[in-house]
Motif scaffolding. Sequence first.
Motif, PDB file in Angstrom:
ATOM      1  N   GLU A 199       0.817  -1.217   0.000  1.00 19.76           N
ATOM      2  CA  GLU A 199       0.000   0.000   0.000  1.00 19.76           C
ATOM      3  C   GLU A 199       0.846   1.261   0.000  1.00 19.76           C
ATOM      4  OE1 GLU A 199      -3.008   0.007   2.961  1.00 19.76           O
ATOM      5  OE2 GLU A 199      -3.567  -2.091   2.655  1.00 19.76           O
ATOM      6  N   ALA A 200       2.028   1.219   0.619  1.00 18.40           N
ATOM      7  CA  ALA A 200       2.851   2.421   0.712  1.00 18.40           C
ATOM      8  C   ALA A 200       3.739   2.614  -0.499  1.00 18.40           C
ATOM      9  CB  ALA A 200       3.701   2.371   1.979  1.00 18.40           C
ATOM     10  N   HIS A 201       4.246   1.519  -1.098  1.00 13.35           N
ATOM     11  CA  HIS A 201       5.221   1.638  -2.187  1.00 13.35           C
ATOM     12  C   HIS A 201       4.832   0.854  -3.434  1.00 13.35           C
ATOM     13  CE1 HIS A 201       8.323   3.718   0.224  1.00 13.35           C
ATOM     14  NE2 HIS A 201       7.875   2.972   1.226  1.00 13.35           N
ATOM     15  N   GLY A 202       3.707   0.147  -3.387  1.00 18.37           N
ATOM     16  CA  GLY A 202       3.312  -0.633  -4.554  1.00 18.37           C
ATOM     17  C   GLY A 202       4.221  -1.808  -4.835  1.00 18.37           C
ATOM     18  N   LEU A 203       4.878  -2.346  -3.809  1.00 21.34           N
ATOM     19  CA  LEU A 203       5.813  -3.461  -3.981  1.00 21.34           C
ATOM     20  C   LEU A 203       5.117  -4.773  -3.649  1.00 21.34           C
ATOM     21  CD1 LEU A 203       8.993  -1.926  -2.288  1.00 21.34           C
ATOM     22  CD2 LEU A 203       8.473  -2.055  -4.723  1.00 21.34           C
ATOM     23  N   GLU A 204       5.307  -5.760  -4.527  1.00 26.01           N
ATOM     24  CA  GLU A 204       4.830  -7.107  -4.256  1.00 26.01           C
ATOM     25  C   GLU A 204       6.000  -7.912  -3.722  1.00 26.01           C
ATOM     26  OE1 GLU A 204       1.883  -7.843  -4.130  1.00 26.01           O
ATOM     27  OE2 GLU A 204       0.950  -6.185  -5.201  1.00 26.01           O
ATOM     28  N   VAL A 205       5.833  -8.469  -2.535  1.00 24.58           N
ATOM     29  CA  VAL A 205       6.930  -9.070  -1.784  1.00 24.58           C
ATOM     30  C   VAL A 205       7.066 -10.542  -2.151  1.00 24.58           C
ATOM     31  CG1 VAL A 205       7.809  -9.499   0.532  1.00 24.58           C
ATOM     32  CG2 VAL A 205       6.505  -7.424   0.053  1.00 24.58           C
ATOM     33  N   PRO A 206       8.288 -11.043  -2.316  1.00 20.30           N
ATOM     34  CA  PRO A 206       8.470 -12.484  -2.530  1.00 20.30           C
ATOM     35  C   PRO A 206       8.010 -13.282  -1.317  1.00 20.30           C
ATOM     36  CG  PRO A 206      10.436 -11.278  -3.173  1.00 20.30           C
ATOM     37  CD  PRO A 206       9.543 -10.302  -2.462  1.00 20.30           C
ATOM     38  N   ALA A 207       7.691 -14.520  -1.551  1.00 20.76           N
ATOM     39  CA  ALA A 207       7.208 -15.378  -0.480  1.00 20.76           C
ATOM     40  C   ALA A 207       8.331 -15.716   0.494  1.00 20.76           C
ATOM     41  CB  ALA A 207       6.600 -16.649  -1.064  1.00 20.76           C
ATOM     42  N   GLY A 208       7.932 -16.226   1.631  1.00 20.91           N
ATOM     43  CA  GLY A 208       8.924 -16.527   2.658  1.00 20.91           C
ATOM     44  C   GLY A 208       9.879 -17.646   2.286  1.00 20.91           C
ATOM     45  N   ASP A 209       9.431 -18.603   1.446  1.00 21.43           N
ATOM     46  CA  ASP A 209      10.324 -19.704   1.083  1.00 21.43           C
ATOM     47  C   ASP A 209      11.324 -19.312   0.014  1.00 21.43           C
ATOM     48  OD1 ASP A 209       8.482 -19.331  -0.881  1.00 21.43           O
ATOM     49  OD2 ASP A 209       7.946 -21.449  -1.095  1.00 21.43           O
ATOM     50  N   VAL A 210      11.241 -18.064  -0.500  1.00 20.29           N
ATOM     51  CA  VAL A 210      12.180 -17.582  -1.512  1.00 20.29           C
ATOM     52  C   VAL A 210      13.289 -16.758  -0.879  1.00 20.29           C
ATOM     53  CG1 VAL A 210      12.388 -16.191  -3.611  1.00 20.29           C
ATOM     54  CG2 VAL A 210      10.381 -17.628  -3.257  1.00 20.29           C
ATOM     55  N   ARG A 252       2.715   9.093   2.739  1.00 16.28           N
ATOM     56  CA  ARG A 252       1.330   9.556   2.872  1.00 16.28           C
ATOM     57  C   ARG A 252       0.323   8.443   2.581  1.00 16.28           C
ATOM     58  NH1 ARG A 252       1.495  14.950   3.499  1.00 16.28           N
ATOM     59  NH2 ARG A 252       3.350  16.051   2.773  1.00 16.28           N
ATOM     60  N   SER A 253       0.681   7.510   1.707  1.00 16.35           N
ATOM     61  CA  SER A 253      -0.251   6.443   1.372  1.00 16.35           C
ATOM     62  C   SER A 253      -0.113   5.221   2.265  1.00 16.35           C
ATOM     63  CB  SER A 253      -0.027   6.015  -0.086  1.00 16.35           C
ATOM     64  OG  SER A 253       1.317   5.587  -0.274  1.00 16.35           O
ATOM     65  N   ALA A 254       0.766   5.290   3.292  1.00 21.01           N
ATOM     66  CA  ALA A 254       0.993   4.126   4.151  1.00 21.01           C
ATOM     67  C   ALA A 254      -0.194   3.907   5.078  1.00 21.01           C
ATOM     68  CB  ALA A 254       2.265   4.312   4.975  1.00 21.01           C
ATOM     69  N   PRO A 255      -0.548   2.648   5.357  1.00 25.10           N
ATOM     70  CA  PRO A 255      -1.676   2.392   6.264  1.00 25.10           C
ATOM     71  C   PRO A 255      -1.359   2.707   7.713  1.00 25.10           C
ATOM     72  CG  PRO A 255      -0.647   0.328   5.598  1.00 25.10           C
ATOM     73  CD  PRO A 255       0.010   1.400   4.789  1.00 25.10           C
ATOM     74  N   PHE A 256      -0.089   2.736   8.095  1.00 20.73           N
ATOM     75  CA  PHE A 256       0.273   3.068   9.469  1.00 20.73           C
ATOM     76  C   PHE A 256       1.726   3.516   9.496  1.00 20.73           C
ATOM     77  CE2 PHE A 256       0.954  -1.451   8.843  1.00 20.73           C
ATOM     78  CZ  PHE A 256       2.246  -1.654   9.295  1.00 20.73           C
ATOM     79  N   CYS A 257       2.119   4.197  10.566  1.00 21.25           N
ATOM     80  CA  CYS A 257       3.498   4.646  10.748  1.00 21.25           C
ATOM     81  C   CYS A 257       4.329   3.473  11.257  1.00 21.25           C
ATOM     82  CB  CYS A 257       3.552   5.805  11.743  1.00 21.25           C
ATOM     83  SG  CYS A 257       5.224   6.441  12.008  1.00 21.25           S
ATOM     84  N   ARG A 258       5.565   3.371  10.794  1.00 21.99           N
ATOM     85  CA  ARG A 258       6.381   2.214  11.145  1.00 21.99           C
ATOM     86  C   ARG A 258       6.869   2.264  12.580  1.00 21.99           C
ATOM     87  NH1 ARG A 258      11.159   1.482   7.349  1.00 21.99           N
ATOM     88  NH2 ARG A 258      11.370  -0.391   8.639  1.00 21.99           N
TER      89      ARG A 258
END
Length: 377
Positions: A87-98, A132-138
């Motif tokens: 939601e914040a950067h438009g990044l699709e994250v690799p799976a945990g086994d990768v 600004r587009s992040a769902p919450f502050c880190r």
Amino acid sequence: MSAPLGGSYRYTREGRGVFHFPLARPWTWALTHHGMWSVFVADVEPARQGVPARRHPLHPPAELMGCWLAIYATREYDAEAVRWLREAHGLEVPAGDVLPADSYVAVARLAEVSTVGNDYRAFGRDPWWAPRSAPFCRGTIAWWLEEIQYVEPLPSAPAKRLAPVDPGLVPELRERMRLARDKLWRPEVYAVPAALPGPPPAQVEEPAPAPPPQPPILPAPPPRAIIDDRPVPPMLAEPEQLGLFGEAPRREEPATSTPLVKDAPPAEALPVAATHLDVLDTLHQLQPHCRTPPAVLMEGARRVRALLSDGKPHEWRELWAVATIDPARGSLADRVTEMLAVHGPLLPWRVRTTGTCKGDGYAWFTLAEDVSCSATP
């Protein structure tokens, strides 16, 4: 530990120590492949009876500033990070086994520590703190990394956070840093699987909206009653308005108006042999301002003259008492008496009096000398 509890502080010397710094996946992937340079460290207090789980952000020890942190990818896979990066950067994250786990994947220098309240980067200018587009502050306390060097993953056993790296692994870690710096090794590009960990928000099937509730069936209103809404005719006479003490207020006539009793004969003009009925016949057309019948006013005047006929001074409360004919309507004393200073024709129901104040808070009244007792009805 001697570290400030707030504010921004930066390293003043370059340390040579290398310390173990565990970081959950996929944050390690954002650090090594997408330019993340701030991390947020917190301890999680487990929930207990009556108290929910809480996070406690941490400041690093002052001795750690300027030293090297060996970024260690743990087996933990943060599902909230997947949503945040999407939601914040438009990044699709690799799976945990990768993504690699239980390995050192980067080395960086701990350069600065700052808090939300005094760092401009916390208000949307740094995309890795709170875009600004992040769902919450880190987080509220950021550890800023510099001289970040990604290395070929070096497997190692887990260790305590900020503990010195195993001396047997430090030479191998430095050699991998040199190979990466000289471009002899490049970070591996991890493919994003077709089935992403958690569907993106666009693929989430929203439940069909519930149909709007039907309006309740109300019973038919009863037939309207016939109401006589014709205008009310004006009253023939003015209603009597009583004052604060149950007395009708006096109405001040304008200076240009003609007095209602202009033609009223003065008390001295009445014949000596006039009887009580003669006086009433003479006054039956008069209308006093207070709208009290003339016969009642004449009776009050007669009582006041009878009290003052002895020539002795009397208090106002005595006049008030003798002029009270109907206690429910109040006293007529202020309607049937008149001070000598008032000039003009004297109404038949007015008794001219002379007032004297002796300075003790009381007023004493006697009959005025220019009033003849023969006018008494």
